[in-house]
Design an enzyme around this catalytic site. Structure first.
Site, PDB file in Angstrom:
ATOM      1  N   LYS A  36     -18.040 -23.703  -5.422  1.00 46.62           N
ATOM      2  CA  LYS A  36     -19.247 -23.682  -5.821  1.00 46.62           C
ATOM      3  C   LYS A  36     -20.228 -24.866  -6.176  1.00 46.62           C
ATOM      4  O   LYS A  36     -21.324 -24.832  -5.753  1.00 46.62           O
ATOM      5  CB  LYS A  36     -18.995 -22.871  -7.090  1.00 46.62           C
ATOM      6  CG  LYS A  36     -20.436 -22.242  -7.622  1.00 46.62           C
ATOM      7  CD  LYS A  36     -20.162 -20.950  -8.718  1.00 46.62           C
ATOM      8  CE  LYS A  36     -21.523 -20.548  -9.056  1.00 46.62           C
ATOM      9  NZ  LYS A  36     -21.103 -19.730 -10.240  1.00 46.62           N
ATOM     10  N   PHE A  69     -10.940 -18.774 -13.110  1.00 42.52           N
ATOM     11  CA  PHE A  69     -11.434 -17.388 -12.860  1.00 42.52           C
ATOM     12  C   PHE A  69     -11.595 -17.247 -11.527  1.00 42.52           C
ATOM     13  O   PHE A  69     -12.560 -17.946 -10.951  1.00 42.52           O
ATOM     14  CB  PHE A  69     -12.637 -16.940 -13.829  1.00 42.52           C
ATOM     15  CG  PHE A  69     -13.052 -15.373 -13.424  1.00 42.52           C
ATOM     16  CD1 PHE A  69     -12.448 -14.217 -13.746  1.00 42.52           C
ATOM     17  CD2 PHE A  69     -14.503 -15.318 -12.970  1.00 42.52           C
ATOM     18  CE1 PHE A  69     -12.655 -12.984 -13.550  1.00 42.52           C
ATOM     19  CE2 PHE A  69     -14.872 -14.011 -12.741  1.00 42.52           C
ATOM     20  CZ  PHE A  69     -13.841 -13.100 -12.980  1.00 42.52           C
ATOM     21  N   MET A  81       0.444   9.717  14.366  1.00 41.58           N
ATOM     22  CA  MET A  81       1.197   8.869  15.350  1.00 41.58           C
ATOM     23  C   MET A  81       2.785   8.814  14.437  1.00 41.58           C
ATOM     24  O   MET A  81       3.728   8.704  15.081  1.00 41.58           O
ATOM     25  CB  MET A  81       0.614   7.564  15.259  1.00 41.58           C
ATOM     26  CG  MET A  81       1.632   6.453  16.208  1.00 41.58           C
ATOM     27  SD  MET A  81       1.736   7.142  17.986  1.00 41.58           S
ATOM     28  CE  MET A  81       0.588   6.548  18.990  1.00 41.58           C
TER      29      MET A  81
HETATM   30  C1  LIG Z   1      -3.127  -0.260   7.442  1.00 42.94           C
HETATM   31  C2  LIG Z   1      -2.180   0.469   8.004  1.00 42.94           C
HETATM   32  N1  LIG Z   1      -1.183   1.339   7.296  1.00 42.94           N
HETATM   33  C3  LIG Z   1      -0.170   2.048   8.267  1.00 42.94           C
HETATM   34  C4  LIG Z   1      -0.245   2.086   9.264  1.00 42.94           C
HETATM   35  C5  LIG Z   1       0.775   2.833  10.209  1.00 42.94           C
HETATM   36  N2  LIG Z   1       0.180   3.724  10.957  1.00 42.94           N
HETATM   37  C6  LIG Z   1       0.112   3.521  12.193  1.00 42.94           C
HETATM   38  S1  LIG Z   1      -0.452   5.112  12.885  1.00 42.94           S
HETATM   39  C7  LIG Z   1      -0.671   5.795  11.473  1.00 42.94           C
HETATM   40  C8  LIG Z   1      -1.090   7.054  11.370  1.00 42.94           C
HETATM   41  C9  LIG Z   1      -2.702   7.085  11.591  1.00 42.94           C
HETATM   42  O1  LIG Z   1      -2.999   8.447  11.104  1.00 42.94           O
HETATM   43  P1  LIG Z   1      -4.695   8.831  11.739  1.00 42.94           P
HETATM   44  O2  LIG Z   1      -5.685   7.734  11.348  1.00 42.94           O
HETATM   45  O3  LIG Z   1      -5.083  10.359  11.194  1.00 42.94           O
HETATM   46  O4  LIG Z   1      -4.764   8.835  13.176  1.00 42.94           O
HETATM   47  P2  LIG Z   1      -3.907   9.931  14.183  1.00 42.94           P
HETATM   48  O5  LIG Z   1      -2.345   9.122  14.564  1.00 42.94           O
HETATM   49  O6  LIG Z   1      -3.453  11.140  13.507  1.00 42.94           O
HETATM   50  O7  LIG Z   1      -4.617  10.102  15.456  1.00 42.94           O
HETATM   51  C10 LIG Z   1       0.006   4.976  10.496  1.00 42.94           C
HETATM   52  C11 LIG Z   1       0.068   5.588   9.157  1.00 42.94           C
HETATM   53  C12 LIG Z   1      -1.160   1.205  10.030  1.00 42.94           C
HETATM   54  N3  LIG Z   1      -1.115   1.118  11.296  1.00 42.94           N
HETATM   55  N4  LIG Z   1      -2.002   0.461   9.566  1.00 42.94           N
END
Ligand SMILES: Cc1ncc(C[n+]2csc(CCOP(=O)(O)OP(=O)(O)O)c2C)c(N)n1
Ligand SMILES: [Mg+2]
Lengths: 173, 575
Positions: free
Chosen positions: B176, B126, B486
């Protein structure tokens, strides 16, 4: 190009996994790997034969291996004066009539027959990998049932010639 | 007898367990804070923590990912290992992202995971997971404790490995039965036994001389300053060296703050969203001196066009980084500070850089960072500038990953070291907010700002409980563009505006969300309101969440598109 790299490692659990995992992750191909205890207790010696594209990649692989905490020493001995051997066991289909014929083939290789049964026999050969390859080719027409090879293991010779007397010869084509 | 006294009585007579020994060893290592989450396999350790309450501080997070990012933030600010404790199985696997993040960004962590008892390891017991195999490629080193007598040595080695050389995460897996076992006698003091681990700290003087000679001859030298300068605490030495020879400086994303951004010799950040001047300096340079950066692809762009005219000198404590991506003529394996001290000691005739500096000054003037105000809403870049202003540029800033991260890097100019926390190598969404918690724990007197995206914040926002509980006065700025910005930007620019699954059509009411955790929340959607309220919001003595609605279509510029070289930036000027 193929390179022979020897590693001296701490004999700790997981160390083989660290080495092979690293090579896989960094996209280095392992042709063979052999491991066993070294002269000092708690220390093992590994001999790797790896495929690398160029000197830059070779430098990377040795540096990455060196970074492992359990790795004590990394040497690329490909261009050194070395003794290198591999052991192979080859099971060949053979009736009793063919036995002496096969004996005649393996004799110049200083190979031995170490097991005989009704319809097969097992040959043991040690030597450089190309020599083993050559014997395997000669035995192939008889029908090879099974091959087990240890992979290369190697030592640097006691006397290392100066660079100018070193005739570069390739162990690993 | 009251309860307190009864407890005292119990603790003084209870036999000492492996877990008690572990806590003693942590205290001996100077650990003040454990970032932890309990579970079955670590119950003996939590019992020892209960007994040791007055001697060591434990912070209970709400998710193992949150706590490990907090430990990373703590490590980034203090330079000391962040100490993490999780249970076996799911507790350990929830740490994987954080461990990888710390590995990529060279952050010292010592991670303790519970494990099932030795007798059942390998039986799919487990909550058993093969944590050793899972974490071997993402740790600097890892251990499974097989005997209690090894524990003192392993703990000592773990802290040593994590914090010396190129820092990184070290994991110790604790079955453990080891932690619950009763000690028959106090184990002996242990010594470190690491014959295979001897980081090179001092530079080779011949190589230093070679660099000095090349510098004297250079016409277009440039320094690339990475996080290695910060790990080595070598900012002062770097500044002295730069001033002495008048060499322009480019910093990497993680190197921000290693050299003051307001120094006239600073060209700002290099790389994908770096400044035009920084990238052109790298491109045109004839001598590139890299202190502690690893030539990551987000910095170099297409390697074929990276510093094509330069002789490259690379000072790095990790020999494997030298020559890995960029051919290097002057390799120097050393701690950045040691190398700088040696360099400063050498009598070098300063290079003739007047013309070069003039040219770069012109680039800076002609192609500064830019954005356009829009009457329809708040510009995210302007928002970062406003945060900079209200904090006098002196806050500790932790960011998440995305557009807001790049804007923070561009517009929150750092003049001091150890103020900037971001996930560079792994680019981990969900990193920023918990990292800010770790930073605030490390620096209780400092203003800590978490600049996060509306997407990434939702990945680890459960830690709002922690800042409420501990009254950590973190200022959370959500750069809320209603999008995975982004991703949206790349789809707009590189996928012909096919916006696929990157808009966040539904969102929680972040203000109410904060309030439900007991935290003050404010929503602001225009520049006037922001200007008017920011000073008061930052003066507020307690945690606060500020949901800033910004323009969705804003993009991060300038930019090196994927596959392009440093000299091929787009968006360097407004259209
Ligand atoms: C854990 C994870 N999943 C996906 C990504 C791909 N990714 C890079 S930037 C982004 C958008 C981030 O959106 P937000 O937090 O609203 O920031 P913004 O770019 O809008 O400032 C994504 C999905 C990542 N970097 N990390
Ligand atoms: Mg967003």
């Amino acid at each position: 190009m193929k390179r022979i790299i020897t590693l001296t490692v701490q004999d700790r659990s997981g160390v083989l996994n660290r080495v092979t995992g690293l090579l896989q992750r960094r996209q280095f191909n392992i042709s063979s790997i052999s491991v066993g205890p070294a002269e000092k207790e708690g220390v093992s010696k590994m001999t790797l034969v790896v495929e690398v594209e160029d000197d830059q990649r070779l430098e990377q692989v040795t540096k990455q291996l060196n970074k492992q905490i359990d790795v004590l020493k990394v040497s690329d001995i490909t261009d050194k004066a070395i003794v290198a051997r591999e052991l192979a066991l080859i099971k060949v289909a053979s009736s009793s009539q063919l036995r002496s014929e096969i004996n005649g083939i393996i004799d110049p290789f200083r190979a031995l027959i170490i097991d005989v049964s009704k319809d097969s026999l097992a040959v043991q050969i040690t030597g450089r990998p190309d020599k083993i390859d050559a014997l395997i080719e000669l035995l192939r027409p008889y029908g090879i049932k099974e091959i087990a090879r240890t992979g290369l293991t190697a030592l640097q010779r006691g006397h290392q010639p100066q660079v100018n007397e070193l005739a570069t010869f390739s162990l690993l084509k | 007898m009251n309860v307190e006294a009864k407890l005292e009585f119990q603790t003084s007579t209870a036999p000492k367990t492996g877990a008690d020994l572990l806590i003693d060893l942590l205290i001996k290592e100077g650990v003040e804070t454990i970032f932890g989450y309990p579970g079955g396999a670590v119950l003996p350790i939590y019992d020892a923590i209960y007994r040791a309450k007055s001697r060591i501080h434990h912070i209970l997070f709400r998710h193992e990912q949150g706590m490990i990012h907090a430990a990373e933030g703590y490590a980034r600010i203090t330079g000391k290992p962040g100490v993490v404790l999780a249970t076996s199985g799911p507790g350990a696997t929830n740490l994987v992202t954080g461990i990888t993040d710390a590995m990529m960004d060279s952050l010292p962590l010592v991670v303790f995971t519970g494990q099932v008892a030795r007798a059942v390891i390998g039986t799919d017991a487990f909550q058993e997971a093969d944590v050793m195999a899972i974490t071997t490629p993402i740790t600097k080193h890892n251990y499974q404790v097989q005997s209690i007598t090894d524990l003192p040595r392993i703990v000592k080695e773990a802290f040593h490995i994590a914090s010396t050389g190129r820092p990184g995460p070290v994991l110790v897996d604790l079955p453990k039965d080891i932690t619950s076992g009763v000690l028959s006698e106090e184990p002996e003091e242990a010594d470190i036994d690491l014959p295979g681990y001897q980081p090179t700290i001092k530079p080779n003087p011949l190589q230093i001389k070679k660099l000095a000679d090349s510098l004297a001859k250079a016409k277009k030298p440039v320094i690339l300053a990475g996080a290695g300068v910060l790990h080595a605490k070598a900012s002062e030495e770097l500044t002295a060296f730069v001033e002495k020879h008048k060499i322009p400086v480019v910093t990497t994303l993680l190197g921000l703050g290693s050299f003051p951004a307001d120094n006239p010799l600073s060209l700002g950040m290099g790389g994908m969203h770096g400044t035009y001047a920084a990238n052109m300096a790298l491109y045109e340079s004839d001598l590139l001196i890299n202190f502690g950066a690893r030539f990551d692809d987000r910095l170099t762009g297409n390697l074929q066009h990276f510093a094509p005219f330069a002789k490259v000198a690379h000072i790095d404590i990790d020999p494997a980084e030298i020559g890995k991506n960029v051919p290097t003529q002057i390799p120097i394996v050393a701690d950045a500070k040691e190398a700088l001290v040696e360099l400063l000691d050498l009598p070098v005739s300063p290079p003739e850089t007047v013309e070069w500096l003039e040219k770069l000054k012109q680039y800076k003037q002609d192609f500064p960072l830019w954005y356009k105000h829009d009457p329809n809403g708040m510009c995210p870049q302007w928002l970062i500038e406003a945060v900079h202003k209200v904090t006098n540029g002196e806050a500790i800033v932790a960011t998440d990953v995305g557009q807001h991260q790049m804007w923070a890097a561009q517009y929150y100019t750092f003049n001091q070291p150890h103020r900037w926390i971001t996930s560079g190598g792994l680019g981990t969404m969900g990193f920023g907010f918990p990292a800010a918690i770790g930073a605030q724990i490390a620096a209780p007197e400092s203003t800590v700002v978490a600049i996060v995206g509306d997407g990434g914040f939702q990945m680890t926002l459960q830690e709002l409980s922690v800042i409420y509980e501990r009254n950590l006065p973190i200022k959370i700025i959500i750069v809320n563009n209603g999008a995975l910005g982004m991703v949206r930007q790349w789809q707009e620019l590189m996928y012909d505006n096919r916006i696929s699954e990157s808009l966040l059509h539904t969102q929680p009411d972040f203000v109410k969300l904060a309030e439900s955790y007991g935290i003050r929340g404010v929503k602001i959607d225009n520049q006037e309101d922001l200007i008017a309220s920011l000073p008061e919001l930052f003066a507020y003595d307690g945690p606060i969440l500020i949901d800033c609605r910004v323009l969705q279509q804003e993009k991060v510029f300038p930019m090196i598109a994927p596959g392009k070289g440093l000299h091929e930036m787009i968006g360097v000027k407004p259209e």
